[in-house]
Design an enzyme around this catalytic site. Structure first.
Site, PDB file in Angstrom:
ATOM      1  N   LYS A  37      45.940  20.185 -36.290  1.00 27.10           N
ATOM      2  CA  LYS A  37      46.204  19.511 -37.565  1.00 27.10           C
ATOM      3  C   LYS A  37      47.445  19.834 -38.253  1.00 27.10           C
ATOM      4  O   LYS A  37      48.093  20.932 -38.088  1.00 27.10           O
ATOM      5  CB  LYS A  37      45.009  19.839 -38.527  1.00 27.10           C
ATOM      6  CG  LYS A  37      45.109  19.070 -39.935  1.00 27.10           C
ATOM      7  CD  LYS A  37      43.798  19.416 -40.628  1.00 27.10           C
ATOM      8  CE  LYS A  37      43.890  18.891 -41.954  1.00 27.10           C
ATOM      9  NZ  LYS A  37      42.743  19.256 -42.881  1.00 27.10           N
ATOM     10  N   SER A  91      40.138  15.469 -44.986  1.00 22.64           N
ATOM     11  CA  SER A  91      41.413  15.302 -44.895  1.00 22.64           C
ATOM     12  C   SER A  91      41.823  15.250 -43.345  1.00 22.64           C
ATOM     13  O   SER A  91      42.986  14.713 -42.927  1.00 22.64           O
ATOM     14  CB  SER A  91      42.427  16.188 -45.322  1.00 22.64           C
ATOM     15  OG  SER A  91      42.165  17.789 -44.871  1.00 22.64           O
ATOM     16  N   SER A 107      36.647  18.884 -45.050  1.00 23.65           N
ATOM     17  CA  SER A 107      37.790  18.246 -44.269  1.00 23.65           C
ATOM     18  C   SER A 107      37.680  18.342 -42.667  1.00 23.65           C
ATOM     19  O   SER A 107      38.358  17.679 -42.045  1.00 23.65           O
ATOM     20  CB  SER A 107      39.348  18.774 -44.538  1.00 23.65           C
ATOM     21  OG  SER A 107      39.584  18.201 -45.589  1.00 23.65           O
TER      22      SER A 107
HETATM   23  N1  GLN Z   1      37.946  15.550 -49.559  1.00 23.21           N
HETATM   24  C1  GLN Z   1      38.109  17.191 -50.104  1.00 23.21           C
HETATM   25  C2  GLN Z   1      39.276  17.058 -50.995  1.00 23.21           C
HETATM   26  O1  GLN Z   1      39.780  16.090 -51.201  1.00 23.21           O
HETATM   27  C3  GLN Z   1      38.099  17.982 -48.845  1.00 23.21           C
HETATM   28  C4  GLN Z   1      39.530  18.492 -48.608  1.00 23.21           C
HETATM   29  C5  GLN Z   1      39.628  19.395 -47.705  1.00 23.21           C
HETATM   30  O2  GLN Z   1      38.659  19.880 -47.254  1.00 23.21           O
HETATM   31  N2  GLN Z   1      40.884  20.017 -47.383  1.00 23.21           N
HETATM   32  O3  GLN Z   1      39.467  17.957 -51.633  1.00 23.21           O
END
Ligand code: GLN
Length: 508
Positions: free
Chosen positions: A80, A155, A179
């Site tokens: 990632k 994400s 994420s």
């Molecule tokens: N969807 C969550 C957010 O927007 C998760 C983000 C993450 O885990 N990096 O904060």
């Protein structure tokens, strides 16, 4: 030949590599070819590692010379883009870091290199890991290999899509509010968020430091466990890193896969994060899995976690507060982009023009929210209250784990949604995280495994499993048993149901 190689799991690749039935070069080439074949549609990768083939050849040469290599030597991996790397640019999905090269490797990346894994490239993500769909990436969204009209989650949608599309056997991700798990749910893959502090965050570009955790994703439970073993363990570069000696997660997964039943296991079903408001196919998949658990001898306990109702609200104060502080370092001086206003200006003018041009709307929204929540007049009302709620949620978990060994829920309220469906109203996107956020607020391990395909849209449905802090191995053990039982019932592993040719409207 090539299509056979990409079908193999990381564990299977490792066995063939060790037996010299397959070279690291061929394994790497097969995955790079697959990327060339499908990634113009899927768009999982932001950068490809130019050194992948030469790295693989060196591993082959060392193996040929009789050197004793690690269990996973020569297996390719996707990374990632939140993790810094010396040989590929790191952007964290943002224009502000376009083309930026890190002078050092993130600890998890260094550990993968030490284990002789072969990094294939960097995967797409929502900008600075803010989002649930990759639609907030400054480089355009990744598409779900099950249906190119749908989001791959976020994400870490790039890592999950790469794994689901057979472009890599496994990948590294990061999970601040879901994420790793939510992309796994929507792409029919496995994703694991370790106990907070179990895996080093050094070189993981920080979103919210008290919530961030790096972890693996893959097509099988064992493959995530194998990668988990490579990356976990104390790192003196990360002050929150635990000093525990961790048991082998791969051993736990292998033991779980052999277990005949789940007798004696107390499984808690959290009332607040399932049921009403969840998509029918998600509810059906969850109900079927519950039946399977009961048939396997597990004892089902209903869990009341009253403060989970406030988890999303607390998270969306704590996260922006921490993010606004973490992102202050992107000041036009130290990293990446620098925009000088026409006619010049002061340092502040340059900083402001750079941040205006370099950050996307979601990042700006959260910086403003965070600085507001932390401002002197509102600190107690917002940030202070959110921290109190966080403690109450941790206590809900403590109480739940006196009644149950693991907790389960659907991983997300819906299957993969369509592009644009949740970008008009940011709250819609935030609410999608209702199921995954509590584990981050409590720092406990949690994972998602694929359990079903929704009848209404043919898209994957995941099961979330959560355990007390430090019981990561318990999750691997139990999920491997469930995975094996599902595989026996279906007559094939879940990933074999994924369409081989990603298509619009799905490949049905
Ligand atoms: N969807 C969550 C957010 O927007 C998760 C983000 C993450 O885990 N990096 O904060």
């Amino acid at each position: 030949m090539a299509s056979e190689i990409i079908d193999l799991t990381a564990a299977e690749l490792a066995t063939k590599l060790a037996a010299k039935e397959l070279s690291a070069e061929d394994a790497t080439k097969a995955h790079l070819d697959r990327i060339s074949e499908v990634d113009s549609d899927v768009r999982a990768f932001l950068a490809i590692n130019e050194h992948a083939l030469s790295t693989a050849r060196e591993i082959d040469a060392r193996r040929a010379s009789g050197e004793k290599l690690g269990e996973l030597a020569g297996v390719p991996l996707a990374v990632k883009d939140v993790l810094v790397t010396t040989d590929m640019p790191t952007t964290s999905g943002s224009k502000i870091l376009e083309g930026w090269m890190s002078p050092y490797d993130a600890t998890v990346v260094a550990r993968c290199r030490q284990a002789d894994l072969v990094p294939l490239g960097k995967t797409n993500m929502d900008e600075f890991a803010m989002g649930s769909s990759t639609e907030h990436s400054a480089y355009g969204p990744t598409r779900n290999p099950w249906n190119l009209d749908r989001i791959p989650g976020g994400s870490g949608g790039g890592s999950a899509a790469a794994v689901a599309a057979f472009e890599a056997p496994f990948a590294l991700g990061s999970d601040t509010g879901g994420s790793i798990r939510q992309p796994a749910h929507v792409t029919g893959t496995v994703g694991f968020k370790p106990t907070y502090g179990a895996v080093s965050r050094y070189g993981a570009i920080a979103l919210a430091s008290s919530l961030d955790q790096v972890g693996p994703c893959s097509r099988t439970v064992l493959d995530s466990a194998l990668l988990h073993d490579v990356i976990a363990g104390h790192d003196h570069h990360d002050s929150t890193s635990l000093t525990d000696q961790w048991p082998s997660m791969a051993a736990a997964a292998r033991e779980g896969a052999r277990a005949e039943n789940l007798k004696g296991l107390r499984v808690g079903v959290v009332k607040q994060i399932q049921g009403d408001g969840f998509q029918q196919g998600v509810r059906d998949g969850f109900a079927k899995t519950l039946e399977l658990l009961v048939a396997a001898g597990a004892e089902i306990v209903e869990i009341d976690a009253p403060h989970f109702e406030y988890a999303v609200a607390a998270y969306y104060l704590i996260l922006p507060a921490e993010a606004s502080s973490n992102l202050a370092k992107f000041d036009s001086v130290r990293f990446g982009l620098r925009v000088t206003p026409a006619g010049g200006g002061t340092v502040e003018d340059v900083m402001s023009a750079t941040r205006e041009a370099g950050f996307g709307p979601e990042v700006k929204r959260r910086i403003i929210l965070g600085t507001y929540a932390l401002s002197a007049g509102y600190y107690d009302a917002y940030y202070g209250s959110a921290q109190k709620v966080r403690t109450l949620i941790q206590r809900d978990f403590d109480a739940a784990f006196t009644q149950a060994d693991i907790l389960i829920s659907p991983t997300a309220p819906t299957t993969a949604f369509a592009f644009g469906e949740k970008t008009k109203d940011p709250l819609e996107m935030y609410l999608n995280d209702v199921t995954t956020i509590p584990a981050n607020l409590a720092g406990i391990p949690a994972m998602s495994i694929p359990v079903d395909v929704a009848a209404e849209d043919g898209l994957p449905v995941g099961l979330q499993l959560m355990a007390p802090a430090r019981a990561d191995d318990r999750l691997y053990r139990v999920s491997a048993t469930i995975e094996r039982m599902l595989e026996e019932a279906a007559g094939m592993p879940f990933y074999a149901r994924a369409p081989k040719t990603p298509a619009k409207g799905g490949a049905k």
